[in-house]
Design a protein around this motif. Structure first.
Motif, PDB file in Angstrom:
ATOM      1  N   GLU A 703      94.789  48.044  76.951  1.00 44.29           N
ATOM      2  CA  GLU A 703      93.875  49.179  77.141  1.00 44.29           C
ATOM      3  C   GLU A 703      93.967  50.208  76.016  1.00 44.29           C
ATOM      4  N   VAL A 704      94.247  49.742  74.788  1.00 41.64           N
ATOM      5  CA  VAL A 704      94.441  50.705  73.710  1.00 41.64           C
ATOM      6  C   VAL A 704      93.166  51.460  73.374  1.00 41.64           C
ATOM      7  N   ILE A 705      91.994  50.840  73.532  1.00 39.86           N
ATOM      8  CA  ILE A 705      90.751  51.535  73.197  1.00 39.86           C
ATOM      9  C   ILE A 705      90.425  52.589  74.245  1.00 39.86           C
ATOM     10  N   ARG A 706      90.530  52.246  75.517  1.00 45.30           N
ATOM     11  CA  ARG A 706      90.228  53.250  76.551  1.00 45.30           C
ATOM     12  C   ARG A 706      91.204  54.429  76.495  1.00 45.30           C
ATOM     13  N   THR A 707      92.492  54.139  76.337  1.00 46.79           N
ATOM     14  CA  THR A 707      93.458  55.245  76.300  1.00 46.79           C
ATOM     15  C   THR A 707      93.214  56.136  75.082  1.00 46.79           C
ATOM     16  N   ALA A 708      92.845  55.541  73.944  1.00 45.65           N
ATOM     17  CA  ALA A 708      92.548  56.344  72.758  1.00 45.65           C
ATOM     18  C   ALA A 708      91.261  57.144  72.953  1.00 45.65           C
ATOM     19  N   ALA A 709      90.282  56.551  73.616  1.00 48.49           N
ATOM     20  CA  ALA A 709      89.038  57.287  73.869  1.00 48.49           C
ATOM     21  C   ALA A 709      89.291  58.497  74.763  1.00 48.49           C
ATOM     22  N   LEU A 710      90.157  58.343  75.752  1.00 40.32           N
ATOM     23  CA  LEU A 710      90.504  59.484  76.604  1.00 40.32           C
ATOM     24  C   LEU A 710      91.260  60.548  75.813  1.00 40.32           C
ATOM     25  N   ASP A 711      92.133  60.118  74.938  1.00 39.49           N
ATOM     26  CA  ASP A 711      92.809  61.081  74.074  1.00 39.49           C
ATOM     27  C   ASP A 711      91.792  61.778  73.182  1.00 39.49           C
ATOM     28  N   GLY A 712      90.821  61.012  72.697  1.00 35.58           N
ATOM     29  CA  GLY A 712      89.762  61.611  71.894  1.00 35.58           C
ATOM     30  C   GLY A 712      88.977  62.652  72.664  1.00 35.58           C
ATOM     31  N   LEU A 713      88.664  62.367  73.917  1.00 34.61           N
ATOM     32  CA  LEU A 713      87.964  63.358  74.745  1.00 34.61           C
ATOM     33  C   LEU A 713      88.805  64.618  74.927  1.00 34.61           C
ATOM     34  N   ALA A 714      90.110  64.427  75.121  1.00 34.03           N
ATOM     35  CA  ALA A 714      90.988  65.586  75.258  1.00 34.03           C
ATOM     36  C   ALA A 714      91.001  66.416  73.978  1.00 34.03           C
ATOM     37  N   GLN A 715      91.027  65.731  72.828  1.00 35.07           N
ATOM     38  CA  GLN A 715      91.012  66.440  71.546  1.00 35.07           C
ATOM     39  C   GLN A 715      89.673  67.121  71.297  1.00 35.07           C
ATOM     40  N   LEU A 716      88.612  66.538  71.800  1.00 38.88           N
ATOM     41  CA  LEU A 716      87.265  67.069  71.583  1.00 38.88           C
ATOM     42  C   LEU A 716      87.054  68.419  72.254  1.00 38.88           C
ATOM     43  N   ARG A 717      87.708  68.613  73.405  1.00 38.78           N
ATOM     44  CA  ARG A 717      87.615  69.876  74.149  1.00 38.78           C
ATOM     45  C   ARG A 717      86.214  70.145  74.689  1.00 38.78           C
ATOM     46  N   ASP A 718      85.468  69.095  74.922  1.00 44.22           N
ATOM     47  CA  ASP A 718      84.163  69.227  75.573  1.00 44.22           C
ATOM     48  C   ASP A 718      84.405  69.237  77.078  1.00 44.22           C
ATOM     49  N   GLU A 719      83.964  70.299  77.764  1.00 47.35           N
ATOM     50  CA  GLU A 719      84.297  70.436  79.184  1.00 47.35           C
ATOM     51  C   GLU A 719      83.738  69.309  80.032  1.00 47.35           C
ATOM     52  N   LEU A 722      86.283  66.589  81.332  1.00 45.04           N
ATOM     53  CA  LEU A 722      87.224  66.750  82.439  1.00 45.04           C
ATOM     54  C   LEU A 722      86.876  65.835  83.606  1.00 45.04           C
ATOM     55  N   GLU A 723      85.640  65.814  84.008  1.00 47.96           N
ATOM     56  CA  GLU A 723      85.247  64.954  85.129  1.00 47.96           C
ATOM     57  C   GLU A 723      85.340  63.480  84.754  1.00 47.96           C
ATOM     58  N   VAL A 724      85.051  63.182  83.486  1.00 50.89           N
ATOM     59  CA  VAL A 724      85.205  61.797  83.030  1.00 50.89           C
ATOM     60  C   VAL A 724      86.662  61.371  83.165  1.00 50.89           C
ATOM     61  N   ALA A 725      87.575  62.225  82.717  1.00 44.89           N
ATOM     62  CA  ALA A 725      88.999  61.907  82.788  1.00 44.89           C
ATOM     63  C   ALA A 725      89.447  61.768  84.233  1.00 44.89           C
ATOM     64  N   LYS A 726      89.015  62.647  85.096  1.00 42.06           N
ATOM     65  CA  LYS A 726      89.391  62.557  86.510  1.00 42.06           C
ATOM     66  C   LYS A 726      88.923  61.244  87.116  1.00 42.06           C
TER      67      LYS A 726
END
Length: 806
Positions: A703-719, A722-726
Motif C-alpha cells: 500500500e505504498v501509493i495509498r499511504t503516500a497519497a494520504l501523507d500528501g493530503l496531510a502535507q497539502l493542508r486542504d481541509e 480531513l474527511e477523505v482521511a477519516k
C-alpha cells in the motif's frame, strides 16, 4: 528477530516509527527501571513436549506441556514455571500420579511427591487451555476483510512463550523439544526440527503434525505456524530448504526467498560451521508483528516479504531473509545468556546480512548499506537517547531491540574487522562459533574468543564501543604548505565527555592522491586533538579521512571547495562521493549545482545518485529545482525515487505539474509513483487535491501509493482532505492505509477538538499497528507503552527497505 519493514526499497532498515518522537535526547531507561540480571535456575531443563489442539473457530488452545527436569542442587521439590492467562487443569508425573499445584499471577508452582536427588529426572505434565492474547495469534477473515487468510502463528521472543504454554521462559536453559499439534484437516502445521509423522482423523476433520527438535535450543525459539500453504522445496548441501506460502504466491516466494541456498553457502564459509540444524524452513504469515523471527529450523516471516514482479524492480527481501538465516547460528546455536547481551544475536545477524550484500551485490552496495545503518543509529542517538550496547537497566527486554542493538551492533563488528583485518576477524568469528556452539554467550565470551584466536588484547576496544555509549564526532581540517610540501591535517573529537562517552582511541587511515600518484598514512588517534604534518610529493587533489568509512562517527571536514568537487567526481569510495555531495551542496554555488546534477545523472552507483539528489534538494534554489526536474529522467528506479523526494523541498507549480504528470503517466516503480504523490502534496498546489484523491484508488505493494497519497493530503493542508482521511481510517480498509489515514487526519484536523475524539476511538482498535498510529497521532503514545494496556509487545515499526538490513 527482524523488525517490521514498511517500505523495502530504500534499505533504511528497522526504523522506529513515531510521529510523537521526543524533542532532544533523554535517558534510555524508563523512570524506575532497575538492573536486570540472568534468572536463577533450580532445575535443569532437558526436554519439552507440547501436545496441543487448535480450536480456530473459538480462538482457543488446549493440551499439555510436559517438561523433563532434574535438580540443580539436592532436594528439588517445587518446580516453578511461567504461565500467564492460561487455565491450568491439572499436573501429574509421566507415571500418571497427580501433583498438587498452585497458580499465581504469572506462574504455576508444581510440588513433587518427594525431594529429588541430583542425577534423577522427572517429567512433569501440565494440562491447560486458554485463549491467548499474546504469544500465539489467530488471524482470519471477517465481513470487512473477507480475503484475509485463516492462520495461527506464535511469537516467543522475547518472553511470550509463557502466554501459550507453561514453560521455563528465559534464555539460559536449552532443551530438546517436540510439538504435536492438531489442526483443521485443510491446514499444514510447521514447527521445529524433523517431521516425525502426520495423522489424519477424517471423523474429526483434523490433522496432527508431530515435530521433533532433537538438538537443544531455548524456549523462545519454539514455534508453531499453521494455515493453508503450499511448499516450494529447495536444498543446500543435503539440508532440506523449504518455503511455505499461501497458494498462488509461489512466484512471489521465489523472488523473496530464492537466494537462501546462496546465503547458506556464504555463512557456512564465513562461520566455519556448516548449517547446524535438520532443515531450514521459512513460512510467511499475515499480520506478523515483526519482520521475521528466527525460530530454530523454522523461520517465520511477514507476508509483506513476498514481492510481486513490479515490487522486485527496486525492492528485495534478501536482507530480511539473510538476517533470519544468520540467527540460526547467532541466536539459536549460540544464544545470549541474558537479554543485556542481545546485541550478540542482533548485531551479528545485521552484519551478516550486510556480508551477503558484499558477496552478492558488491563493495559499493555493502559500504552504502553500512553508511545507512550508521545514519539510522545516529538518528536514534541524537534524537532519542544514547546508551551502551550492553546495559542491564530496563523494564522489558523488548526495550533493548533498538537502533543501538541492531545497527550499532553491526557497525561495531565491522570496526572489529577493520582493526583486526579480514583474516584475523573471520578466524575469531569461527573460533567464537566453534567454542560456544550449543551454549550461552555474553560479551566477554566474544572478547575472549577474539583474544584467543588473534593474540590481540581487546579490552580497550570493548570498553569504549560496547560498555560505553556514543561515538566520536570528528572535525577534520586540511591545509597545504607549498613551501614545505607538507599537508597539515588537524583531527579533533568534539563529542560530549561524560561518564559514558570519552575520547575514542582508534587507528585511522588518511590518504592523498594527485595526478599520477597517491600516498597513505596509518595513524593512531588517542587524544582529543591531533595535528599531523604529512610529507607529500606535491599538492594533492584529494585528501580522505578514513577512506572506506570503517569508523562509526560523525564528521565535519574543512576542505577547499575544489577538493570537494574533485572528490564528488573521482573518489572510488561511494561514501566519499556521498560526503562530497553534502559538502558541495552547502556552498550553493552554481558550479556545485552543475556537479551535483552530473552526479545524479551519471554516477555509476545508484546510492550516490540518490544522495546527490538529496543534496540538491537541500540547496532549495531555483537552479537546484531546475536541475532536479531535468534529473527525473534518471534510469535507476531508486535514484529516480530520490529525485522525486528531493523535489518535495520546493513549493512551486513547476514541481506540482511534474508530479501530477508522473502520477497521470505512472512509473514502473511503485515507490517512485508513491513519492510523487507525497511530493505533490508538499507543493501546496491548488491543483494537487484531485490527483491525490485519485491516487488513493491505486493498489500497490504494501500500500505504498495509498499511504503516500494520504501523507500528501496531510502535507497539502486542504481541509477537504480531513474527511477523505477519516474515510480511509475505517475498519475494512487496508491496515497500513488505516494507520496512515489516522496520521493524516491528525495533521489536517489538529485545531479541532473532535479530531482528538476521533483518534481516541482508535486506541482500542483490534489492530496493533492502528493503535500505535492512533497513539502517535493523538499525542498519547506514552499511554500505550505499558504492555498490559497494549496486550501486545511494543513494536518497532520499520520504514524502509529490505535492500539494506528485519
Amino acid at each position: 528477530m527482524g523488525l517490521f519493514h514498511l517500505n523495502w526499497a530504500d534499505g533504511c532498515d528497522r526504523v522506529w516509527e513515531s510521529t510523537a518522537m521526543a524533542a532532544g535526547r533523554r535517558p534510555f531507561p524508563m523512570p524506575g527501571a532497575k538492573p536486570q540480571y540472568a534468572r536463577d535456575r533450580t532445575f535443569h531443563l532437558h526436554h519439552i513436549r507440547l501436545e496441543i489442539e487448535i480450536d480456530v473457530e473459538n480462538k482457543r488452545i488446549a493440551g499439555s506441556s510436559s517438561l523433563t527436569v532434574s535438580p540443580v542442587v539436592e532436594g528439588l521439590q517445587t518446580i516453578e514455571l511461567d504461565a500467564i492467562e492460561l487455565t491450568i487443569r491439572g499436573a501429574r508425573l509421566d507415571s500418571g500420579e497427580p501433583l498438587p499445584f498452585e497458580v499465581g499471577d504469572k506462574t504455576v508452582r508444581v510440588r513433587l511427591p518427594e525431594p529429588m536427588a541430583q542425577g534423577r529426572r522427572a517429567t512433569v505434565r501440565i494440562d491447560y487451555e486458554g485463549t491467548p492474547r499474546r504469544g500465539l495469534y489467530f488471524v482470519g477473515p471477517d465481513d470487512a476483510y473477507p480475503d484475509k487468510p485463516t492462520q495461527v502463528w506464535t511469537q516467543g521472543q522475547d518472553q511470550d512463550s509463557r502466554y501459550w504454554f507453561p514453560c521455563y521462559d528465559y534464555p539460559n536453559q536449552r532443551a530438546t523439544s517436540e510439538v504435536i499439534a492438531t489442526v483443521p484437516e485443510r491446514f499444514f502445521a510447521l514447527s521445529n526440527g524433523r517431521l516425525v509423522e502426520t495423522r489424519h482423523d477424517p471423523g474429526r476433520k483434523t490433522k496432527t503434525y508431530h515435530w521433533s527438535q532433537e538438538q537443544p535450543h531455548v524456549t523462545y525459539l519454539i514455534t508453531l505456524a499453521a494455515g493453508e500453504y503450499v511448499e516450494i522445496a529447495d536444498s543446500h548441501d543435503g539440508v532440506p530448504v523449504q518455503y511455505y506460502v499461501p497458494p498462488g504466491r509461489e512466484e512471489d516466494a521465489k523472488r523473496a526467498m530464492g537466494n537462501t541456498p546462496k546465503m547458506m553457502e556464504l555463512f557456512n564459509e564465513l562461520i566455519g560451521l556448516p548449517y547446524p540444524w535438520a532443515k531450514y524452513a521459512q513460512i510467511t504469515v499475515a499480520d506478523f508483528i515483526f519482520g521475521g523471527m528466527e525460530n530454530t529450523t523454522a523461520t517465520t516471516l511477514t507476508d509483506s516479504a513476498l514481492l510481486d514482479a513490479r515490487a522486485k524492480i527496486d525492492a528485495s527481501s534478501d536482507p530480511l531473509v539473510a538476517h533470519e538465516l544468520a540467527h540460526q547460528w547467532f541466536g539459536d546455536l549460540l544464544t545470549c545468556k541474558d537479554w543485556s547481551h542481545a546485541w550478540l544475536n542482533e548485531g551479528f545477524a545485521t552484519y551478516f546480512e550486510a556480508l551477503f550484500t558484499e558477496r552478492h551485490l558488491g563493495l559499493d552496495e555493502f559500504r552504502y548499506e553500512l553508511f545507512r545503518n550508521a545514519r539510522i543509529y545516529l538518528g536514534e542517538e541524537s534524537a532519542r537517547y544514547r546508551r551502551p550496547l550492553v546495559t542491564r537497566v530496563y523494564d522489558d527486554p523488548i526495550e533493548l531491540f533498538d537502533r543501538h542493538l541492531y545497527e550499532k551492533g553491526c557497525l561495531v563488528l565491522h570496526m572489529l574487522r577493520y582493526v583486526l583485518g579480514d583474516e584475523l576477524f573471520f578466524k575469531a568469528v569461527r573460533h567464537y562459533a566453534q567454542k560456544h556452539r550449543d551454549g550461552f554467550v555474553g560479551t566477554e565470551e566474544l572478547r575472549q574468543a577474539i583474544e584467543e584466536a588473534t593474540g590481540r588484547t581487546m579490552e580497550a576496544f570493548f570498553d569504549q564501543w560496547v560498555y560505553k555509549a556514543g561515538h566520536p564526532d570528528f572535525k577534520v581540517k586540511y591545509t597545504w604548505d607549498d613551501e614545505t610540501k607538507l599537508a597539515e591535517v588537524t583531527v579533533s573529537q568534539s563529542q560530549e565527555a561524560d561518564g559514558d562517552t570519552s575520547v575514542f582511541h582508534m587507528p585511522v587511515v588518511i590518504d592523498f592522491s594527485w595526478d599520477g600518484g597517491s600516498k597513505s598514512f596509518k595513524l593512531q588517534l588517542e587524544e582529543q586533538e591531533h595535528r599531523f604534518h604529512l610529507p607529500l610529493d606535491q599538492k594533492p587533489l584529494l585528501m580522505r579521512f578514513d577512506p572506506g568509512n570503517h569508523i562509526l562517527k560523525t564528521i565535519e571536514e574543512e576542505l577547499p571547495k575544489e577538493m570537494h568537487l574533485y572528490r564528488l567526481a573521482h573518489d572510488d569510495d561511494v561514501v566519499g562521493r556521498i560526503r562530497a555531495a553534502g559538502a558541495v551542496a552547502k556552498t550553493g554555488a552554481p558550479d556545485g549545482i552543475v556537479a551535483l546534477k552530473r552526479a545524479v545523472l551519471d554516477d555509476g552507483f545508484w546510492g550516490v545518485q540518490a544522495e546527490a539528489a538529496r543534496a540538491l534538494g537541500s540547496v532549495k534554489s531555483t537552479a537546484a529545482r531546475d536541475a532536479l526536474l531535468e534529473c527525473l529522467s534518471v534510469q535507476h528506479p531508486k535514484a529516480r525515487r530520490a529525485v522525486v523526494a528531493a523535489l518535495g523541498e520546493f513549493k512551486d507549480e513547476a514541481v506540482a505539474e511534474a508530479m501530477a504528470r508522473l502520477l497521470a503517466e505512472g512509473d514502473e516503480s511503485y515507490f517512485a509513483e508513491a513519492e510523487a504523490a507525497r511530493t505533490l502534496g508538499k507543493t501546496r498546489s491548488g491543483k494537487a487535491f484531485e490527483p491525490l484523491v485519485q491516487a488513493l484508488e491505486r493498489d500497490s505493494y504494501m500500500e505504498v501509493i495509498r499511504t503516500a497519497a494520504l501523507d500528501g493530503l496531510a502535507q497539502l493542508r486542504d481541509e477537504r482532505g480531513l474527511e477523505v482521511a477519516k474515510g480511509w481510517a475505517q475498519y475494512g480498509k487496508p491496515e497500513m492505509v488505516r494507520g496512515a489515514a489516522l496520521v493524516a487526519a491528525a495533521k489536517l484536523g489538529e485545531e479541532k477538538k473532535e479530531t482528538v475524539e476521533f483518534l481516541t476511538d482508535y486506541l482500542r482498535d483490534t489492530s496493533l499497528r492502528v493503535r500505535l498510529r492512533a497513539a502517535d497521532a493523538s499525542g498519547r503514545r506514552l499511554l500505550l507503552i505499558h504492555r498490559e494496556y497494549m496486550c501486545l509487545p511494543p513494536v518497532r515499526l520499520c520504514s524502509s527497505a529490505a535492500s539494506s538490513r528485519g
